[in-house]
Design a protein around this motif. Structure first.
Motif: not given
Ligand code: AMP
Ligand code: MG
Length: 335
Positions: A43, A79-80, A103, A133, A135, A140, A144
């Motif tokens: 992350t 994710p968001d 993010p 979230v 960044d 990310q 997903r």
């Protein structure tokens, strides 16, 4: 062989697999997450040790892999903001913070949605949920690929420093993780700032990569600093977030028989028979399963109205230590 959740590597693990995070590695990582395995990933703060946050046994494996002697609530990566709002209840202030800093390295503690699919072990039995979230393109991409929210504390053994490279993760967690997605060195090396947004004021729970002044500029109001460096075992002042779940019923430990009117929290195949309320943490004596069930079991037995919950002995070692730590705290006299 009972699964003790200790440091012995389960058979699905090989050597620590560091993978260059290409399309095929991300696809495999997503499959590992959906199968309940652990995947370490970068992350923008430090490497996270990720598990499917909706799968209690996967979450229990995080505590086993880290060797944590107690359960503390974990941060869930999504994710968001749209995904976050399906899991937790965002006040106006919480939404403003999310819109300004996501993010990014800000974790927001909100009240769990009543129908949230997140495992109770993630919240250590609390009614709240810590969300963020990340960044980082690989974090990310993993979110997903997995299609699941990821519970992810720092990817290091308990008491060790947070890992800021794939090699650090491999050294520290060795074979306890199914895959390590290599994204190079992390940017901040400092953990996320954690704020409690469950009440009317925003309270700082842990200082981190987002400075408190930046939060205050967005809120146009002061952030309450009183609970920085929270000691989870310290008493909390009224109005602050409860740091630990505590059942209403009293708890009787190491029970080998059951008394009239008691509810039974059982473990293993040899549970005493009772007509009253009962919950078996794991009939097969599996500590991973027991850890995954612990908070739901306590809540269910508490709701039965029994004055006392009799708890069968649970072996120490591995996750047994964390389970017994929580039960011992629940059994301690309360003021
Ligand atoms: P780590 O395990 O290193 O990622 O740290 C997680 C941080 O988030 C700790 O400071 C936790 O106490 C905090 N945290 C996570 N979930 C909650 C929650 N539901 N309520 C309060 N603090 C939380
Ligand atoms: Mg940590």
């Amino acid at each position: 062989m009972p699964n003790t959740g200790d440091s012995k590597p389960p058979e699905w693990l090989f050597a620590a697999v560091i993978r260059n995070a290409d399309v095929s590695a991300l696809r495999d990582a997503g499959q590992h997450i959906r199968a309940g395995h652990l995947v370490a990933f970068p992350t923008e703060t430090v490497y996270g040790l990720g598990a499917d946050a909706t799968n209690g046994e996967a979450v229990a494996r995080i505590f086993a892999a880290k060797g944590r002697p107690h359960f503390n609530p974990l941060i869930v990566h999504v994710p968001d903001l749209g995904h976050a709002e399906r899991l937790g209840i965002f006040s106006g202030a919480a939404t403003r913070l999310a819109e300004a800093f996501w993010p990014g390295p800000l974790t927001i503690v909100v009240t769990r949605q009543a129908d949230t699919p997140i495992s109770e072990l993630v919240s250590a039995g609390l009614p709240s949920l810590a969300l963020r979230v990340p960044d980082h393109p690989l974090a990310q991409a993993l979110l997903r690929a997995a299609g699941r929210p990821l519970a992810a504390p720092s990817a290091n053994r308990s008491g060790h420093v947070s890992a800021t490279s794939a090699a650090h993760v491999a050294e520290d967690l060795e074979t306890r993780v199914a895959m390590i997605l290599d994204g190079g060195a992390t940017q901040h090396g400092l953990e996320s700032t954690v704020v409690d947004a469950t009440g009317s004021a925003i309270v700082l729970l842990r200082p981190g990569a987002v400075p408190i002044e930046a939060l205050e500029r967005v809120l146009g109001a002061p952030v309450v600093r009183a609970s920085a460096n929270v000691d989870p075992s310290a008493p909390r002042s009224p109005g602050q977030l409860e740091s630990h779940y505590a059942p209403r019923a009293s708890i009787r430990l190491n029970a080998t028989h059951i008394q009239t009117g008691e509810a039974l929290l059982a473990f293993g195949a040899d549970a005493p028979s009772t007509a009253g309320p009962q919950f078996n943490l794991s009939r097969s004596g599996d500590l991973v399963e027991a850890a995954a069930n612990l908070f739901a079991a306590l809540r269910t037995l508490d709701a039965s109205g029994a004055a006392t919950i009799a708890v069968m002995p649970i072996p120490n070692g591995g996750l047994g230590d964390a389970i017994n730590d929580r039960l011992k705290r629940a059994a301690a006299p309360r003021s």
